[in-house]
Design a protein around this motif. Structure first.
Motif, PDB file in Angstrom:
ATOM      1  N   GLY A 140       0.797  -1.221   0.000  1.00  0.00           N
ATOM      2  CA  GLY A 140       0.000   0.000   0.000  1.00  0.00           C
ATOM      3  C   GLY A 140       0.828   1.268   0.000  1.00  0.00           C
ATOM      4  O   GLY A 140       0.305   2.360   0.253  1.00  0.00           O
ATOM      5  N   CYS A 141       2.119   1.164  -0.290  1.00  0.00           N
ATOM      6  CA  CYS A 141       2.989   2.337  -0.398  1.00  0.00           C
ATOM      7  C   CYS A 141       4.190   1.967  -1.263  1.00  0.00           C
ATOM      8  O   CYS A 141       4.397   0.799  -1.590  1.00  0.00           O
ATOM      9  CB  CYS A 141       3.457   2.816   0.985  1.00  0.00           C
ATOM     10  SG  CYS A 141       4.692   1.751   1.752  1.00  0.00           S
ATOM     11  N   ASP A 142       4.951   2.986  -1.648  1.00  0.00           N
ATOM     12  CA  ASP A 142       6.102   2.733  -2.526  1.00  0.00           C
ATOM     13  C   ASP A 142       7.423   2.928  -1.793  1.00  0.00           C
ATOM     14  O   ASP A 142       8.466   3.120  -2.427  1.00  0.00           O
ATOM     15  CB  ASP A 142       6.046   3.643  -3.757  1.00  0.00           C
ATOM     16  CG  ASP A 142       6.264   5.114  -3.409  1.00  0.00           C
ATOM     17  OD1 ASP A 142       6.058   5.486  -2.226  1.00  0.00           O
ATOM     18  OD2 ASP A 142       6.637   5.886  -4.304  1.00  0.00           O
ATOM     19  N   ARG A 143       7.405   2.855  -0.481  1.00  0.00           N
ATOM     20  CA  ARG A 143       8.632   3.044   0.299  1.00  0.00           C
ATOM     21  C   ARG A 143       9.380   1.712   0.352  1.00  0.00           C
ATOM     22  O   ARG A 143       9.456   1.032   1.389  1.00  0.00           O
ATOM     23  CB  ARG A 143       8.286   3.553   1.695  1.00  0.00           C
ATOM     24  CG  ARG A 143       9.434   4.188   2.452  1.00  0.00           C
ATOM     25  CD  ARG A 143       8.950   4.803   3.756  1.00  0.00           C
ATOM     26  NE  ARG A 143       8.203   6.022   3.531  1.00  0.00           N
ATOM     27  CZ  ARG A 143       8.729   7.247   3.564  1.00  0.00           C
ATOM     28  NH1 ARG A 143      10.017   7.400   3.826  1.00  0.00           N
ATOM     29  NH2 ARG A 143       7.990   8.303   3.337  1.00  0.00           N
ATOM     30  N   ASN A 178      22.783  -5.358  -7.889  1.00  0.00           N
ATOM     31  CA  ASN A 178      21.539  -5.749  -8.558  1.00  0.00           C
ATOM     32  C   ASN A 178      20.361  -5.225  -7.745  1.00  0.00           C
ATOM     33  O   ASN A 178      19.754  -5.958  -6.972  1.00  0.00           O
ATOM     34  CB  ASN A 178      21.489  -7.279  -8.680  1.00  0.00           C
ATOM     35  CG  ASN A 178      20.261  -7.786  -9.401  1.00  0.00           C
ATOM     36  OD1 ASN A 178      19.353  -7.028  -9.716  1.00  0.00           O
ATOM     37  ND2 ASN A 178      20.226  -9.088  -9.662  1.00  0.00           N
ATOM     38  N   VAL A 179      20.030  -3.971  -7.905  1.00  0.00           N
ATOM     39  CA  VAL A 179      18.989  -3.349  -7.077  1.00  0.00           C
ATOM     40  C   VAL A 179      18.195  -2.336  -7.895  1.00  0.00           C
ATOM     41  O   VAL A 179      18.738  -1.662  -8.766  1.00  0.00           O
ATOM     42  CB  VAL A 179      19.617  -2.674  -5.835  1.00  0.00           C
ATOM     43  CG1 VAL A 179      20.482  -1.494  -6.230  1.00  0.00           C
ATOM     44  CG2 VAL A 179      18.564  -2.251  -4.823  1.00  0.00           C
ATOM     45  N   ALA A 180      16.872  -2.268  -7.635  1.00  0.00           N
ATOM     46  CA  ALA A 180      15.990  -1.306  -8.315  1.00  0.00           C
ATOM     47  C   ALA A 180      15.298  -0.448  -7.275  1.00  0.00           C
ATOM     48  O   ALA A 180      14.728  -0.966  -6.305  1.00  0.00           O
ATOM     49  CB  ALA A 180      14.955  -2.040  -9.172  1.00  0.00           C
ATOM     50  N   ILE A 181      15.312   0.871  -7.480  1.00  0.00           N
ATOM     51  CA  ILE A 181      14.797   1.800  -6.480  1.00  0.00           C
ATOM     52  C   ILE A 181      14.308   3.074  -7.164  1.00  0.00           C
ATOM     53  O   ILE A 181      14.850   3.485  -8.202  1.00  0.00           O
ATOM     54  CB  ILE A 181      15.896   2.132  -5.442  1.00  0.00           C
ATOM     55  CG1 ILE A 181      15.346   3.009  -4.304  1.00  0.00           C
ATOM     56  CG2 ILE A 181      17.116   2.767  -6.100  1.00  0.00           C
ATOM     57  CD1 ILE A 181      16.318   3.164  -3.140  1.00  0.00           C
ATOM     58  N   ALA A 182      13.270   3.681  -6.602  1.00  0.00           N
ATOM     59  CA  ALA A 182      12.775   4.948  -7.151  1.00  0.00           C
ATOM     60  C   ALA A 182      13.820   6.047  -6.961  1.00  0.00           C
ATOM     61  O   ALA A 182      14.435   6.153  -5.906  1.00  0.00           O
ATOM     62  CB  ALA A 182      11.463   5.346  -6.479  1.00  0.00           C
ATOM     63  N   ARG A 183      14.008   6.839  -7.993  1.00  0.00           N
ATOM     64  CA  ARG A 183      14.992   7.915  -7.950  1.00  0.00           C
ATOM     65  C   ARG A 183      14.761   8.854  -6.759  1.00  0.00           C
ATOM     66  O   ARG A 183      15.706   9.336  -6.138  1.00  0.00           O
ATOM     67  CB  ARG A 183      14.908   8.731  -9.249  1.00  0.00           C
ATOM     68  CG  ARG A 183      15.766   9.992  -9.247  1.00  0.00           C
ATOM     69  CD  ARG A 183      15.151  11.054 -10.141  1.00  0.00           C
ATOM     70  NE  ARG A 183      15.161  10.661 -11.523  1.00  0.00           N
ATOM     71  CZ  ARG A 183      16.160  10.958 -12.367  1.00  0.00           C
ATOM     72  NH1 ARG A 183      17.192  11.661 -11.950  1.00  0.00           N
ATOM     73  NH2 ARG A 183      16.115  10.569 -13.616  1.00  0.00           N
ATOM     74  N   LEU A 215      12.694   2.484   4.181  1.00  0.00           N
ATOM     75  CA  LEU A 215      12.465   1.692   2.974  1.00  0.00           C
ATOM     76  C   LEU A 215      12.562   0.200   3.282  1.00  0.00           C
ATOM     77  O   LEU A 215      13.421  -0.243   4.037  1.00  0.00           O
ATOM     78  CB  LEU A 215      13.483   2.056   1.885  1.00  0.00           C
ATOM     79  CG  LEU A 215      13.014   3.147   0.917  1.00  0.00           C
ATOM     80  CD1 LEU A 215      12.933   4.489   1.623  1.00  0.00           C
ATOM     81  CD2 LEU A 215      13.933   3.226  -0.292  1.00  0.00           C
ATOM     82  N   LYS A 216      11.679  -0.555   2.652  1.00  0.00           N
ATOM     83  CA  LYS A 216      11.619  -1.997   2.862  1.00  0.00           C
ATOM     84  C   LYS A 216      12.329  -2.718   1.722  1.00  0.00           C
ATOM     85  O   LYS A 216      12.105  -2.420   0.545  1.00  0.00           O
ATOM     86  CB  LYS A 216      10.167  -2.470   2.949  1.00  0.00           C
ATOM     87  CG  LYS A 216      10.014  -3.960   3.237  1.00  0.00           C
ATOM     88  CD  LYS A 216       8.557  -4.341   3.402  1.00  0.00           C
ATOM     89  CE  LYS A 216       8.389  -5.835   3.659  1.00  0.00           C
ATOM     90  NZ  LYS A 216       9.118  -6.289   4.872  1.00  0.00           N
ATOM     91  N   LEU A 217      13.174  -3.663   2.068  1.00  0.00           N
ATOM     92  CA  LEU A 217      13.858  -4.495   1.092  1.00  0.00           C
ATOM     93  C   LEU A 217      12.923  -5.603   0.619  1.00  0.00           C
ATOM     94  O   LEU A 217      12.375  -6.357   1.424  1.00  0.00           O
ATOM     95  CB  LEU A 217      15.111  -5.105   1.719  1.00  0.00           C
ATOM     96  CG  LEU A 217      15.733  -6.327   1.039  1.00  0.00           C
ATOM     97  CD1 LEU A 217      16.213  -5.989  -0.358  1.00  0.00           C
ATOM     98  CD2 LEU A 217      16.866  -6.891   1.886  1.00  0.00           C
ATOM     99  N   ILE A 218      12.758  -5.700  -0.705  1.00  0.00           N
ATOM    100  CA  ILE A 218      11.944  -6.746  -1.317  1.00  0.00           C
ATOM    101  C   ILE A 218      12.877  -7.645  -2.136  1.00  0.00           C
ATOM    102  O   ILE A 218      13.479  -7.192  -3.112  1.00  0.00           O
ATOM    103  CB  ILE A 218      10.847  -6.157  -2.232  1.00  0.00           C
ATOM    104  CG1 ILE A 218       9.968  -5.168  -1.454  1.00  0.00           C
ATOM    105  CG2 ILE A 218      10.023  -7.278  -2.860  1.00  0.00           C
ATOM    106  CD1 ILE A 218       9.196  -5.768  -0.316  1.00  0.00           C
ATOM    107  N   LYS A 219      13.000  -8.898  -1.730  1.00  0.00           N
ATOM    108  CA  LYS A 219      13.850  -9.822  -2.484  1.00  0.00           C
ATOM    109  C   LYS A 219      13.188 -10.181  -3.813  1.00  0.00           C
ATOM    110  O   LYS A 219      11.981 -10.406  -3.880  1.00  0.00           O
ATOM    111  CB  LYS A 219      14.112 -11.084  -1.671  1.00  0.00           C
ATOM    112  CG  LYS A 219      14.936 -10.868  -0.411  1.00  0.00           C
ATOM    113  CD  LYS A 219      16.380 -10.505  -0.770  1.00  0.00           C
ATOM    114  CE  LYS A 219      17.253 -10.354   0.473  1.00  0.00           C
ATOM    115  NZ  LYS A 219      17.524 -11.631   1.150  1.00  0.00           N
TER     116      LYS A 219
END
Length: 276
Positions: A140-143, A178-183, A215-219
């Motif tokens: 429910g969020c993009d953090r 190898n990581v993807a994150i919002a600018r 921020l939460k790490l999502i594998k």
């Protein structure tokens, strides 16, 4: 809902790695992108209608960190083979400064960091995009950010044939292999600290600041990259010693910025590590 294009910017710093860089860029040009809806994503626009991206597009932002192996000349000669690649150059200042330049020049709102000795699978980008969107819907969020698998290999001819090994497991919170994150989260955290000019810790140090933002790490094990390194030989020993000296110096900087027990454990600066 309105349909939009989800645009990804893959930021890659490189320094004198031309042979494996070629394989890295070829793999990124050969991505298999699913052209149907990949779900709803608001990219942090909490007060705007949610959007459903139906087209995934991307660019590769390559930052040459003062290479002396002809990297820029090769890119200039073969640019037509890599339509997604936009290259930039700086004097040798280390990967932290190179990644910051890449983020500055990137067009995407989602930044994917990989290293120039990583060869990815054909569904790499699609997997990161799907994981980002599904995690945002679930939380429910993009953090958050996604972190893919990195499999180490010394097989230069066929790096993606290497199986996953227990030694490939990483407990790191944020690592730029190898990581993807919002600018926007990178900018809010302050980007990479360019004082980290030698080998080591610049990504984990940024990770400390990202964790402070919640921020939460999502594998994302579906986003696989194969990290190539040459097989061990005795002539590597002097370079390995120099690299560990550099990592020790950067570890001191890391701890001075964040004098916590967690950082002491990361850089192996405890009485237990001294005993070992």
């Amino acid at each position: 809902m309105k349909n939009v294009t989800l645009f990804l910017s893959i930021v890659i710093p490189t320094y004198n790695r031309l042979p494996i860089l070629k394989k890295c860029l070829i793999a990124l040009e050969n991505q298999q992108i699913r052209q149907d809806s990949i779900g709803a994503l608001d990219l942090g626009e909490l007060n705007s209608p949610r959007v459903a991206p139906q087209v995934l597009d991307y660019e590769v932002v390559l930052v040459d960190d003062g290479s002396t192996d002809g990297t820029l000349d090769w890119l200039a000669a073969h640019g037509d083979q890599f339509p997604h690649v936009h290259s930039f150059a700086q004097n040798h200042a280390g990967p932290a400064a190179a990644r910051n330049l890449g983020v500055k020049e990137a067009k995407g709102e989602i930044i994917i960091f990989i290293d120039s000795d990583l060869v990815v699978t054909e569904h790499f980008l699609q997997s990161h995009a799907d994981a980002l969107i599904q995690a945002e819907q679930r939380l429910g969020c993009d953090r958050l950010f996604t972190y893919g698998w990195v499999i180490n290999t010394c097989n230069f001819d066929d790096p993606t044939s290497e199986p996953y090994k227990i030694t490939d497991f990483s407990a790191a919170y944020f690592a730029t292999g190898n990581v993807a994150i919002a600018r926007k989260w990178l900018l809010e955290a302050g980007l990479f600290d360019t004082r980290f000019q030698l080998y080591g810790w610049e990504d984990l140090e940024l990770g400390v600041r990202l964790k402070q933002l919640g921020l939460k790490l999502i594998k994302c094990p579906e986003a696989v990259g194969y990290h190539w390194h040459p097989p061990f030989s005795l002539d590597q020993i002097p370079r390995m010693i120099d690299r560990e000296i550099q990592r020790g110096r950067m570890g001191v900087l890391f701890y001075r910025k964040h004098p916590t027990w967690e950082v002491r454990m990361m850089i192996q600066m405890t009485w237990l590590h001294r005993l070992l």
